[in-house]
Write an enzyme that holds these catalytic residues in place. Structure first.
Site, PDB file in Angstrom:
ATOM      1  N   THR A  95       8.444   4.624  -6.643  1.00  0.00           N
ATOM      2  CA  THR A  95       8.950   5.269  -5.430  1.00  0.00           C
ATOM      3  C   THR A  95      10.398   5.615  -5.721  1.00  0.00           C
ATOM      4  OG1 THR A  95       7.479   3.963  -4.023  1.00  0.00           O
ATOM      5  CG2 THR A  95       9.361   5.028  -2.955  1.00  0.00           C
ATOM      6  N   LYS A 170       5.608  10.967  -0.985  1.00  0.00           N
ATOM      7  CA  LYS A 170       5.566   9.502  -0.935  1.00  0.00           C
ATOM      8  C   LYS A 170       6.589   8.950   0.055  1.00  0.00           C
ATOM      9  CE  LYS A 170       5.227   5.142  -2.444  1.00  0.00           C
ATOM     10  NZ  LYS A 170       4.147   4.241  -2.008  1.00  0.00           N
ATOM     11  N   LYS A 239      14.447  -0.388   1.152  1.00  0.00           N
ATOM     12  CA  LYS A 239      14.836   0.599   0.136  1.00  0.00           C
ATOM     13  C   LYS A 239      14.142   1.930   0.373  1.00  0.00           C
ATOM     14  CE  LYS A 239      12.531   0.900  -3.447  1.00  0.00           C
ATOM     15  NZ  LYS A 239      11.392   1.692  -3.955  1.00  0.00           N
TER      16      LYS A 239
END
Length: 296
Positions: A95, A170, A239
């Site tokens: 990611t 994503k 995050k």
């Protein structure tokens, strides 16, 4: 089954499971992780360095914590860029920030190497079963050339567009995941304090307009004390929200809904749940709501 050799860098929670699926499918994998015991644990041939993975594989896959780690592994003095060869394909399953991905894509392109970003969704359970969803960015022909390596660990692999499109998709998906998990956790704590039967509450939500992934796939287990350990942690969820906010800023989109999940998962980390699965955010909210636990 293709006989090409795959390389895998990052054999942790997700990378290890994907590697195991590849090995089970009969694909030879050379793997590297900073924890040298992980390669054997998932059935890969252990590499001594990133250089060894790149030298020994036709396709190199990476599953790493964030863009900072990806950049270090790719651009380091003994990294992927230093040793890749023309015609090779490098796939980033991390990611990561789309802006970083697109910058690296240009560096690889200059060396005749295809760099593909492939965001993954489904978590550890889907990786285990080989049913992950992949969101892919990069050259269409290059993507087609490596579908064989995606097949053992994914049920759906969608090409979203040019470089960065996969990681952008994503981040959008993960932000919605964060919003629904945080909001559902708060609702379930409120339901508990109100004296409602939580199984019945979930039945109502899942038959009504409040239905979401968390109500359907997480909280039916959590209310019985099963937090589905092994998935994305609270630190990593935070995050991902930060990455989404950065992306929205770059796109000029107002981030009006980011404060909620940022506060919730930040709270969870501050209260000691940072390295635990993000589902534990419900306990963090419970802690500051009078010590509430969904299961007595």
């Amino acid at each position: 089954m293709r006989k090409d050799k795959a390389g895998f860098i990052g054999l942790g929670n997700m990378g290890g499971r994907m590697t195991r699926r590849l090995v089970q499918a009969g694909i030879a994998v050379i793997g590297f992780d900073t924890d040298s015991s992980r390669a054997a644990a998932c059935g890969a041939d252990a590499a001594g360095s990133v250089r060894d993975v790149v030298a020994g594989a036709d396709v190199v896959l990476m599953s790493l914590p964030d863009s900072h780690v990806v950049e270090a592994v790719v651009e380091g003095p003994d990294g992927v860029l230093a040793h890749c060869r023309a015609g090779q394909v490098v796939v980033d399953l991390s990611t990561a920030a789309a802006s970083s991905t697109m910058r690296l894509h240009k560096l690889f392109r200059d060396k005749g190497v295809h760099y593909i970003d492939a965001g993954i969704s489904g978590g550890a359970a889907a990786a285990e079963k080989g049913t992950l969803t992949l969101m892919i960015g990069g050259d269409a022909d290059a993507v087609e050339s490596v579908r064989w390596v995606f097949a053992p660990f994914s049920a759906k692999a969608l090409h979203m567009g040019a470089s960065g499109a996969g990681h952008t998709t994503k981040l959008l998906n993960n932000f919605l995941n964060a919003v629904s998990l945080a909001a559902t956790a708060e609702v379930m704590v409120a339901g508990k304090k109100a004296g409602l039967d939580l199984h019945q509450l979930l039945d109502v939500l899942n038959s009504s307009s409040g239905v979401n992934f968390a109500t359907q796939n997480r909280f039916p287990y959590i209310v019985d004390g099963n937090y589905l350990e092994g998935g994305l942690t609270n630190k990593l969820m935070t995050k991902d929200v930060v990455l989404y906010v950065d992306l929205a800023r770059e796109l000029g989109v107002a981030t009006l809904n980011a404060a909620g999940p940022m506060s919730c998962f930040g709270l969870a980390t501050a209260l000691g749940y940072g390295d635990k699965i993000s589902n534990r955010v419900v306990d963090a909210i419970g802690d500051v709501s009078g010590g509430v636990r969904l299961k007595d």
